[in-house]
Write an enzyme that holds these catalytic residues in place. Structure first.
Site, mmCIF file in Angstrom:
data_model
loop_
_atom_site.group_PDB
_atom_site.id
_atom_site.type_symbol
_atom_site.label_atom_id
_atom_site.label_comp_id
_atom_site.label_asym_id
_atom_site.label_seq_id
_atom_site.Cartn_x
_atom_site.Cartn_y
_atom_site.Cartn_z
ATOM 1 N N HIS A 47 -1.419 -0.744 -6.232
ATOM 2 C CA HIS A 47 -0.538 -0.618 -7.390
ATOM 3 C C HIS A 47 -0.868 0.638 -8.190
ATOM 4 O O HIS A 47 -0.659 0.697 -9.412
ATOM 5 C CB HIS A 47 -0.609 -1.863 -8.281
ATOM 6 C CG HIS A 47 0.052 -3.054 -7.660
ATOM 7 N ND1 HIS A 47 1.406 -3.290 -7.727
ATOM 8 C CD2 HIS A 47 -0.467 -4.084 -6.916
ATOM 9 C CE1 HIS A 47 1.690 -4.414 -7.068
ATOM 10 N NE2 HIS A 47 0.583 -4.903 -6.562
ATOM 11 N N THR A 48 -1.375 1.635 -7.496
ATOM 12 C CA THR A 48 -1.653 2.931 -8.122
ATOM 13 C C THR A 48 -0.587 3.958 -7.781
ATOM 14 O O THR A 48 -0.430 4.942 -8.507
ATOM 15 C CB THR A 48 -3.018 3.469 -7.669
ATOM 16 O OG1 THR A 48 -3.043 3.502 -6.230
ATOM 17 C CG2 THR A 48 -4.158 2.590 -8.157
ATOM 18 N N ASP A 49 0.157 3.752 -6.693
ATOM 19 C CA ASP A 49 1.096 4.774 -6.226
ATOM 20 C C ASP A 49 2.174 5.077 -7.260
ATOM 21 O O ASP A 49 2.466 6.243 -7.556
ATOM 22 C CB ASP A 49 1.703 4.396 -4.875
ATOM 23 C CG ASP A 49 2.334 3.010 -4.842
ATOM 24 O OD1 ASP A 49 2.143 2.240 -5.807
ATOM 25 O OD2 ASP A 49 3.007 2.696 -3.844
ATOM 26 N N GLY A 136 5.798 -9.334 8.814
ATOM 27 C CA GLY A 136 5.674 -10.043 7.545
ATOM 28 C C GLY A 136 4.258 -10.201 7.036
ATOM 29 O O GLY A 136 3.981 -11.084 6.227
ATOM 30 N N LEU A 139 1.437 -5.279 6.831
ATOM 31 C CA LEU A 139 0.787 -4.228 7.623
ATOM 32 C C LEU A 139 1.796 -3.183 8.088
ATOM 33 O O LEU A 139 1.506 -2.378 8.958
ATOM 34 C CB LEU A 139 0.051 -4.840 8.812
ATOM 35 C CG LEU A 139 -1.008 -5.884 8.434
ATOM 36 C CD1 LEU A 139 -1.672 -6.454 9.676
ATOM 37 C CD2 LEU A 139 -2.057 -5.292 7.496
ATOM 38 N N SER A 141 4.995 -3.224 9.647
ATOM 39 C CA SER A 141 5.677 -3.206 10.930
ATOM 40 C C SER A 141 6.967 -2.392 10.838
ATOM 41 O O SER A 141 7.392 -1.765 11.813
ATOM 42 C CB SER A 141 5.989 -4.631 11.393
ATOM 43 O OG SER A 141 6.772 -5.322 10.433
ATOM 44 N N ASP A 191 3.509 3.932 3.308
ATOM 45 C CA ASP A 191 3.493 3.382 4.663
ATOM 46 C C ASP A 191 3.862 4.432 5.702
ATOM 47 O O ASP A 191 3.205 4.575 6.733
ATOM 48 C CB ASP A 191 4.488 2.215 4.774
ATOM 49 C CG ASP A 191 4.167 1.085 3.823
ATOM 50 O OD1 ASP A 191 3.054 1.080 3.258
ATOM 51 O OD2 ASP A 191 5.024 0.218 3.626
#
Length: 416
Positions: A47-49, A136, A139, A141, A191
């Site tokens: 939650h830093t982005d 889900g 990670l 996908s 991601d």
């Protein structure tokens, strides 16, 4: 007690064979090639982005493979191992944002996005997917699918972006546009950057300050677990991973309001000021004292201290101080639990069990409210600790978790 599902990575040979075999069964003929891109996990920096902070993702060995062949028309046909008899077909002509439903929106959206970006040479294609990135689980996908598709399209239509880090930024933008606009899944780029730009044996230090260019915003940091006798255990709790009930947006809005109260464009500015002060503890106290709302105070404390933890973790790992690295994992989770309040019982219990059974440190990873935890453990200990977590989950009546282990980060590339 039932044995936990342990997700092993596909070898290159397995991934190429499975995607190629599916392609030939679904479409006939031969594919032009096979490409792959990995899932990712964020080591620290949660939650830093959206606060212009720092994140430290790695690409996992678990990856998505795509066998693809271009077509001479604008039809896109895609098929997945999950439903090998269900071929999705879409015409790129006249396609609008959000008009493709289901999983096909991700690969189709990449072609659509590239055409929107002016690359008219991109036409239709046939593609078959094989993957071992758990769905889900937090990670990514979806990024593994969009990034592998972007690499494949770039290659077969000779766009020329996939061979360099600078070029891959264009493909990342297309992958992000696919997820945000076609699939309707909110993503900020962490991601896709991790999947497309991570290098083996490294973590990607991602600096989210808006004034930085895409090239300036990343730095490769050595992250060789195997060399230090370590593994990164990832446990998907299989708790519902939902961020669409307003909780994520609520926290983001709170942080923006806090920055406004503090008179800064974003909380990263506060974090840097505190870090550079002669007495960071006093500077943090003064910053928090300027905020009257108790909940907002907690949110700010998490963001500021989490940005600091990313910096400290990089130094600790580079200095082979694994005890300190583990302590930072623990501190991150405790802050996410108490100050940011994004954990759920499954995450907290999985973290506690990992710590009690020899992990140097453990924390939730991703947005929270479900998803996965990671733990820094001795090499060879992952299965034992994962099974302990599964046994506890069975006792608690939770869904059965699944796990995987990583000893080195991966990269996205052409396979054949």
């Amino acid at each position: 007690m039932s044995e936990i599902e342990f997700v092993e990575p596909l070898t290159t040979e397995q991934g190429v064979h499975r995607s190629r075999d599916l392609f030939r069964k679904a479409f006939g003929g031969h594919e032009t090639g096979v490409w792959s891109a990995p899932g990712r996990v964020n080591l620290i920096g949660e939650h830093t982005d959206y606060n212009a902070g720092l994140c430290l993702p790695i690409a996992l060995p678990q990856r998505t493979f795509i066998a693809l062949k271009p077509r001479h028309d604008n039809i896109v046909r895609v098929v997945s191992e999950l439903k090998p008899d269900d071929i999705s077909e879409t015409n790129l002509d006249g396609l609008k944002a959000g008009s493709v439903k289901g999983w096909a929106a991700y690969p189709v959206g990449v072609a659509w996005a590239l055409r929107k970006m002016g690359f008219d040479r991109v036409t239709g294609f046939d593609a078959a997917f094989a993957s071992c990135v758990p769905l889900g689980s937090g990670l990514s996908s979806s990024a593994a699918m969009t990034c592998s598709t972007a690499l494949a399209i770039d290659d077969v239509f000779r766009l020329g972006f996939g061979a360099s880090d600078e070029g891959r930024i264009t493909l990342i933008q297309a992958a992000m546009k696919s997820e945000n606009d076609m699939a309707g899944a909110s993503t900020g780029g962490l991601d896709q950057n991790a999947s497309m730009r991570c290098k083996p044996g490294h973590a990607l230090l991602l600096d989210c300050r808006p004034e930085l260019s895409a090239l300036e915003s990343v730095r490769q940091e050595p992250f060789n677990l195997l060399a230090q006798g370590l593994e990164l255990l990832v446990v998907d709790t299989q708790a519902p991973h939902q961020l669409n009930d307003g909780q994520y947006a609520q926290r983001r809005t709170t942080c923006e309001k806090a920055a406004n109260i503090l008179g800064v464009p974003n909380l990263r500015v506060c974090a840097d000021q505190i870090q550079q002060s002669e007495d960071p503890f006093q500077a943090l106290k003064e910053t928090l004292d300027a905020i009257s709302d108790a909940t907002m105070k907690k949110r700010v404390r998490h963001v500021v201290t989490e940005i600091s933890r990313v910096r400290t973790f990089v130094k600790a790992f580079n200095n082979k101080d694994i005890v300190e690295a583990g302590r930072l994992f623990n501190a991150s989770h405790d802050s996410l639990k108490s100050d940011y309040e994004v954990t759920v019982p499954e995450l907290d219990i999985a973290v506690d069990v990992a710590r009690q059974n020899g992990a140097y440190g453990a924390r939730m990873t991703g947005g929270g409210f479900g998803g996965s935890i990671i733990a820094l453990v001795k090499q060879g200990a992952s299965r034992t600790i994962a099974q302990k977590i599964a046994d506890r989950f069975e006792t608690e009546g939770f869904h059965e978790p699944r796990a995987l282990a990583a000893v080195a980060s991966a990269s996205a590339h052409r396979e054949s």
